[in-house]
Design a protein around this motif. Structure first.
Motif, PDB file in Angstrom:
ATOM      1  N   ASN A 116       6.708  -1.256 -17.365  1.00 23.13           N
ATOM      2  CA  ASN A 116       5.893  -1.305 -16.147  1.00 23.13           C
ATOM      3  C   ASN A 116       5.904   0.051 -15.443  1.00 23.13           C
ATOM      4  N   HIS A 117       5.596   1.108 -16.238  1.00 14.63           N
ATOM      5  CA  HIS A 117       5.507   2.436 -15.630  1.00 14.63           C
ATOM      6  C   HIS A 117       4.400   2.492 -14.600  1.00 14.63           C
ATOM      7  N   ALA A 118       3.383   1.656 -14.792  1.00 16.48           N
ATOM      8  CA  ALA A 118       2.222   1.662 -13.885  1.00 16.48           C
ATOM      9  C   ALA A 118       2.558   1.033 -12.539  1.00 16.48           C
ATOM     10  N   GLY A 119       3.724   0.396 -12.440  1.00 15.92           N
ATOM     11  CA  GLY A 119       4.086  -0.240 -11.165  1.00 15.92           C
ATOM     12  C   GLY A 119       3.126  -1.358 -10.795  1.00 15.92           C
ATOM     13  N   GLY A 120       2.589  -2.024 -11.812  1.00 14.70           N
ATOM     14  CA  GLY A 120       1.749  -3.190 -11.536  1.00 14.70           C
ATOM     15  C   GLY A 120       0.329  -2.875 -11.128  1.00 14.70           C
ATOM     16  N   ILE A 121      -0.093  -1.611 -11.285  1.00 12.40           N
ATOM     17  CA  ILE A 121      -1.428  -1.201 -10.828  1.00 12.40           C
ATOM     18  C   ILE A 121      -2.113  -0.371 -11.902  1.00 12.40           C
ATOM     19  N   ALA A 122      -3.280  -0.773 -12.348  1.00  8.80           N
ATOM     20  CA  ALA A 122      -4.058   0.038 -13.292  1.00  8.80           C
ATOM     21  C   ALA A 122      -5.468   0.200 -12.748  1.00  8.80           C
ATOM     22  N   GLY A 123      -5.928   1.459 -12.696  1.00  4.98           N
ATOM     23  CA  GLY A 123      -7.250   1.724 -12.147  1.00  4.98           C
ATOM     24  C   GLY A 123      -7.343   1.341 -10.689  1.00  4.98           C
ATOM     25  N   GLY A 124      -6.201   1.302 -10.015  1.00  7.55           N
ATOM     26  CA  GLY A 124      -6.198   1.000  -8.581  1.00  7.55           C
ATOM     27  C   GLY A 124      -6.149  -0.482  -8.275  1.00  7.55           C
ATOM     28  N   ILE A 125      -6.034  -1.303  -9.330  1.00  6.31           N
ATOM     29  CA  ILE A 125      -6.112  -2.751  -9.160  1.00  6.31           C
ATOM     30  C   ILE A 125      -4.882  -3.398  -9.782  1.00  6.31           C
ATOM     31  N   SER A 126      -4.316  -4.386  -9.111  1.00  6.01           N
ATOM     32  CA  SER A 126      -3.108  -5.034  -9.617  1.00  6.01           C
ATOM     33  C   SER A 126      -3.385  -5.688 -10.970  1.00  6.01           C
ATOM     34  N   ASN A 127      -2.386  -5.607 -11.851  1.00  9.18           N
ATOM     35  CA  ASN A 127      -2.580  -6.145 -13.200  1.00  9.18           C
ATOM     36  C   ASN A 127      -1.746  -7.400 -13.474  1.00  9.18           C
ATOM     37  N   GLY A 128      -1.087  -7.901 -12.432  1.00 14.38           N
ATOM     38  CA  GLY A 128      -0.320  -9.129 -12.619  1.00 14.38           C
ATOM     39  C   GLY A 128       1.163  -8.890 -12.839  1.00 14.38           C
ATOM     40  N   MET A 129       1.547  -7.653 -13.107  1.00 13.45           N
ATOM     41  CA  MET A 129       2.974  -7.318 -13.220  1.00 13.45           C
ATOM     42  C   MET A 129       3.525  -7.073 -11.805  1.00 13.45           C
ATOM     43  N   GLN A 130       4.841  -6.864 -11.705  1.00 16.10           N
ATOM     44  CA  GLN A 130       5.418  -6.552 -10.394  1.00 16.10           C
ATOM     45  C   GLN A 130       4.821  -5.261  -9.816  1.00 16.10           C
ATOM     46  N   VAL A 131       4.462  -5.306  -8.563  1.00 18.54           N
ATOM     47  CA  VAL A 131       4.034  -4.084  -7.879  1.00 18.54           C
ATOM     48  C   VAL A 131       5.286  -3.406  -7.333  1.00 18.54           C
ATOM     49  N   VAL A 132       5.473  -2.144  -7.687  1.00 19.19           N
ATOM     50  CA  VAL A 132       6.692  -1.410  -7.323  1.00 19.19           C
ATOM     51  C   VAL A 132       6.316  -0.142  -6.575  1.00 19.19           C
ATOM     52  N   VAL A 133       6.872   0.010  -5.372  1.00 18.62           N
ATOM     53  CA  VAL A 133       6.539   1.171  -4.555  1.00 18.62           C
ATOM     54  C   VAL A 133       7.813   1.728  -3.922  1.00 18.62           C
ATOM     55  N   ARG A 134       7.861   3.040  -3.767  1.00  9.93           N
ATOM     56  CA  ARG A 134       9.036   3.683  -3.164  1.00  9.93           C
ATOM     57  C   ARG A 134       8.642   4.643  -2.054  1.00  9.93           C
ATOM     58  N   ALA A 135       9.449   4.671  -1.008  1.00 12.48           N
ATOM     59  CA  ALA A 135       9.203   5.546   0.138  1.00 12.48           C
ATOM     60  C   ALA A 135      10.365   6.512   0.297  1.00 12.48           C
ATOM     61  N   ALA A 136      10.052   7.788   0.392  1.00 11.22           N
ATOM     62  CA  ALA A 136      11.079   8.813   0.634  1.00 11.22           C
ATOM     63  C   ALA A 136      11.266   8.981   2.138  1.00 11.22           C
ATOM     64  N   MET A 137      12.472   8.644   2.614  1.00 11.18           N
ATOM     65  CA  MET A 137      12.773   8.757   4.041  1.00 11.18           C
ATOM     66  C   MET A 137      13.603  10.012   4.295  1.00 11.18           C
ATOM     67  N   ARG A 138      13.144  10.872   5.149  1.00 12.65           N
ATOM     68  CA  ARG A 138      13.917  12.058   5.519  1.00 12.65           C
ATOM     69  C   ARG A 138      15.102  11.647   6.398  1.00 12.65           C
ATOM     70  N   PRO A 139      16.080  12.507   6.560  1.00 14.22           N
ATOM     71  CA  PRO A 139      17.174  12.212   7.498  1.00 14.22           C
ATOM     72  C   PRO A 139      16.628  12.181   8.922  1.00 14.22           C
ATOM     73  N   PRO A 140      17.168  11.291   9.779  1.00 16.32           N
ATOM     74  CA  PRO A 140      16.670  11.229  11.164  1.00 16.32           C
ATOM     75  C   PRO A 140      16.774  12.574  11.873  1.00 16.32           C
ATOM     76  N   ALA A 141      15.792  12.838  12.724  1.00 15.20           N
ATOM     77  CA  ALA A 141      15.722  14.126  13.415  1.00 15.20           C
ATOM     78  C   ALA A 141      16.731  14.235  14.551  1.00 15.20           C
ATOM     79  N   SER A 142      17.068  13.093  15.147  1.00 21.15           N
ATOM     80  CA  SER A 142      17.974  13.125  16.302  1.00 21.15           C
ATOM     81  C   SER A 142      19.422  13.234  15.849  1.00 21.15           C
ATOM     82  N   ILE A 143      20.028  14.385  16.025  1.00 21.65           N
ATOM     83  CA  ILE A 143      21.444  14.566  15.685  1.00 21.65           C
ATOM     84  C   ILE A 143      22.153  15.190  16.876  1.00 21.65           C
TER      85      ILE A 143
END
Lengths: 366, 366, 366, 366
Positions: free
Chosen positions: D274-301
């Protein structure tokens, strides 16, 4: 689903039903730095409020507005404004006998058909109470417009077939009909009272005039100024028609009469008549913008009416409760608000054009 | 900037000017699997085409449509449809004497004011020619609607003050006025010819009736069905007013008369009258949807008119060229198209509701 | 249905499939008065065109653009621009053996699942050919941006794991990999050729840097600049990830390192590092805006792959035809175009703010 | 102005600042007939709430949600839902020393530049507190999704460079890092505590997996599923990158490896990887949809940082107050919410397609 939002840059999203906790509105696109307090909004809400006079519903809502976000130190911040108006005088029991039938002229049946269920207390989302949120948003729009020299004047042009022959601005708020013609006002009020006594209701026409609109408001093709006004105003519950300028009367004019003759008034282009209602090719021309809304008579009347029960049976209904025999006077601030929302939106779009074109657009003297 | 697009799910975006290479439209939201060929679209374009009769402009545009995308093997694919109509009979020289002045009743001055410059050949983007793209899109919408049992009928309800007293459907396309009343048609034509002979123009009212609309079309609050119709129809150049059902006439009715009485017609809810024009609370109720557009007289007339030159001087203009003395008959397919676009859009939104609610919504018999 | 349009004020709507008559785009929001000719657009299309070098597909499309509307006398009019690129070298027969199966890594199956039918010739609407329309629109956006002092530079930051260690702008268009590092370029090209020889494909990373962005682009909450960039760039077929500034690398930094230190550079606020990629709180801060797109290896490869037929049977497919072994170099102008569309849109919105706020917004030196 | 709304059919509009009366959200598009109570929403809010553990901010907000509209008798009505969360523990005085300077890594300067003024108490509209409204809306979306068999699972895939090697679902809510790998969790927590002790902050990666998505979600061209996810997720304050499926790792794969091999699993099409993360051509293909978000360290220190004062002077700031040393664990429900909003929206759009196509679309087994 779409439906609760309106506007492209000056965007409002309303929420709330007549018998839930409250109604409100979220407004995006208010420029930063405008002074705005709850009292600026309250002033307009008080004009729409029920219980203002003998010819409106006695429902006793104070309609106190709370600003939930978007201002700081008395100024708008340029970010989202949210306004909340709590419901107070909701007597859901008034509606107990209505839960099992569809009231004539109301949205009961269509909401049931659309959603498969409905909130039967006071029309739910279709309630006229939702317009309080519009008036609140309109007050914010008017704050912005007035900072740009645009003012609005609304009144009852016609009620129960009686037409105001002239417009005396200071007369409008002096009589409960919001009629601008001191001669027509008593006749309007008399006909409203007569209808009320006869357990019936009457309709009329609201007219709104916007002064100070610069040329350039409105956009080509689908977002013509009159199209946006039509969308906005026909979205108010009881409105069955909208016209600008000469409107339906224009259909009986010859072109040689209808065409407004342009001339220069010093550096400004003007026209000798204003059949166009301040709009040519969908774009404001600098003359007064004039729009009218046809309001049908209110659907809630006390006299017995035949209708259909949820069960499908034929039944007779008498709608008790506290209803307006004529909605036109209270609709004046609502139609003003819708006009204000459209103008504020068009002004922002035109600001974008103007800025992007390096000050070229809208700058020409003629 | 906004302006060239309309619709929420059934979305159209038009392009083109009267004196550029052509006009066209991009359509999103057409369901897959509908049979669609150029001839389906051409049929409607031929009804709008100039040069149809003695009472329309003799401009000789064939208005041949090319489908640029969105179909495969004669079926719609569910993806974007694009349509192109090349301009052919453009005589820009007709406009040479107009480049330095603002025609009365036209968008010349407002486009100049908005954009800082303008395409002076035949109104540019404000040209009525843009409506060919709308009619083409409307033909696609009608293909979808007819697959769902919805049909539209449009006609000239009134021209130059002469009103059609009855609607004989088969009469409409038989006379060049598109008048549904065989008695009124000759009077309308006579008045159009008289205006033409006198170098003048006349207006009128287009009425469109939609049959077969299921209950549930239109959305609460701002996207009421009449609001979307108002937006769509008031965006057509010469329209100055829109009304649904009893419209402005409703303002003079009592509530007890206006309220349509509901009854059960077998399993179907119906009303004995249709003052509501098929819409209650902004949502279709299953009765005929009825809408009317007020068309002003065309602005282009041959008789001399006073106006203002770009230089600011006062001048007299005689608009030569090939113009319609009355736009109402050719506007019929345009207003039908706008009505079709709105209904197609509402039908898709309702399909989403219906699907999401597991078939609950819209399914109730009463 | 939604999908073919992007942008709030600078709005593009594309149409067309790889094997239909052509692809194109309608653009709304282009300010009036910009000089624009077909050659301005052609220049960018030529950078995306197939057949540029030995490492791209030999499909021989000239990609000639025609301006269908929106310009007059060589200047934009402020109204809708439409662009058409006819398809020329379409060999649908290449796809004959593909009509009955679903290619691995392609949209064949998902389009079939979504629409119930599909155009099997060259991916239909999902074809990479649609990006020609984006590049054409991007060229128009860049015309506007450059009039406002904003320029874009794009290049292959990484191909097949080989990373460009430095950016020498004039090197980029000198090598077919569009690699900005003269040392890395030959390695990239070698790996692309190797993959091609092995009937395989490779991916990489496109980086785009925007210079000259004023502070203030992007909007609070959902329309943050990085959100709009993410939407725009992830809508390009082969993109699987997007990052701004330090991106995924930021997740391994301490806050004390990541936070860019602000300082005054004369009257201008700047930061000593640019981990934020020119965006803070979703709004441009005046530093370079830096965005990267992760491009997967192209799905069409000649080596045999197992897949599923429309009938459900397991089959082996060899995708003949003319395909790119690496799409990264040709994707550079596409990612630039998407970045340009977002910036143009944000600039117009900011112009509206700025105008509405009476010149307050965006004017502050610090 | 745009910015506070997201979604096409399932539309949310948030409002509120961290130091005003409260935050909230208006939701349009919730199907009728879903059971929904405040407790369904509260459950998700409690996962985002500050003060959950030793590694989050001790700000003591109870975050009690009030449903202001859109439900009746415990069921959604199909009309607008509004939710309000009052602010309680706002200590504006914490910010007194910040009013005259721009904090590094924050939106202070860009808001000032955009709007000409700013609410300096706790970031105003740019505050992370706004995400409470998103989580509330996400809870409603999840109610709809779960009725359709779609479930979401989110967790911290990586914190401060420590990666979860495996996903044990029941482990996630057991540790304050929301780490799904019992071996990695203590290391993550240790690094967060170390950063906190050193008056610093760390970042990480949130991963969300959606199970049960039918094929067909997402739309061609600009509204591809990954594009909508990218828009939604990159609109969350601290996110600097988004990827689906193999994401950036895909750029280093060969096509022959990346392409997921399709096969039939009984009547269902599936892929072996499932390298496609459940999406082919912009449309779900029935496999698991997998998404990741990169969070920076909080600015308030808390440690001293150099920055610029409003006056332009160089100053040093120490940000006292109650801040998260790592936002990743509390961001898990936020990224889940954004994913849920996108999926709910796509599901409604697909319902419209499906309905309009007479059940053709989305019905095919393969």
């Amino acid at each position: 689903m779409p439906g609760s939002s309106f506007g492209r840059l000056f965007t409002v999203t309303t929420f709330g039903e007549s018998h839930g906790p409250g109604v409100g509105v979220v407004i995006d696109g208010v420029p930063p730095g405008l002074s705005l307090g709850a009292e600026d909004i309250q002033k307009e809400l008080d004009r729409r409020r029920p219980g203002q006079s003998a010819i409106t519903t006695p429902r006793a809502e104070k309609d106190r507005v709370e600003i939930l976000s978007g201002t700081f130190d008395g100024l708008t911040t340029g970010t989202t404004i949210a306004l909340l108006i709590r419901n107070e005088d909701k007597r859901s029991s008034d509606y107990d006998n209505l839960r099992d039938l569809y009231r004539p002229g109301h949205a009961d049946w269509t909401y049931r058909a659309k959603f498969g269920l409905r909130d039967w207390r006071g029309s739910g989302r279709a309630s006229g109470r939702e317009t309080a949120a519009r008036v609140a948003a309109g007050a914010v729009a008017r704050r912005f417009l007035s900072a740009r020299g645009i003012t609005l004047l609304g009144y009852s042009r016609e009620i129960a077939g009686v037409r105001a022959a002239r417009v005396v601005p200071e007369e409008i708020e002096r009589n409960p009909a919001r009629c601008p013609d001191p001669d027509a006002a008593p006749k309007m009020i008399e006909l409203i009272e007569k209808a009320k006594a006869e357990q019936d209701s009457v309709g009329g026409i609201v007219e709104v005039v916007a002064d100070g609109c610069p040329p350039g408001l409105g956009d080509p093709v689908f977002d013509k100024l009159e199209a946006l006004l039509g969308h906005a105003i026909l979205s108010v519950g009881a409105v069955r028609g909208v016209e600008v300028g000469a409107g339906f009367e224009a259909t009986r004019m010859r072109g040689s009469v209808y065409n407004d003759e342009p001339y220069m008034d010093g550096p400004r282009m003007r026209t000798r008549t204003n059949h166009a209602g301040g709009i040519a090719g969908g774009i404001s021309n600098g003359m007064q913008v004039v729009v009218r809304a046809a309001m049908r008579p209110p659907a809630s009347i006390a006299r017995p009416q035949k209708t259909v029960a949820v069960s499908g049976e034929s039944v007779t209904v008498e709608i008790a409760g506290r209803h307006d025999p004529c909605i036109v006077p209270r609709a004046v601030p609502v139609i003003e608000a819708m006009t204000a929302l459209v103008l504020a939106d068009c002004l922002l779009v035109q600001d974008a054009y103007h800025g992007a074109a390096g000050g070229r657009a809208g700058d020409v003297a003629h």
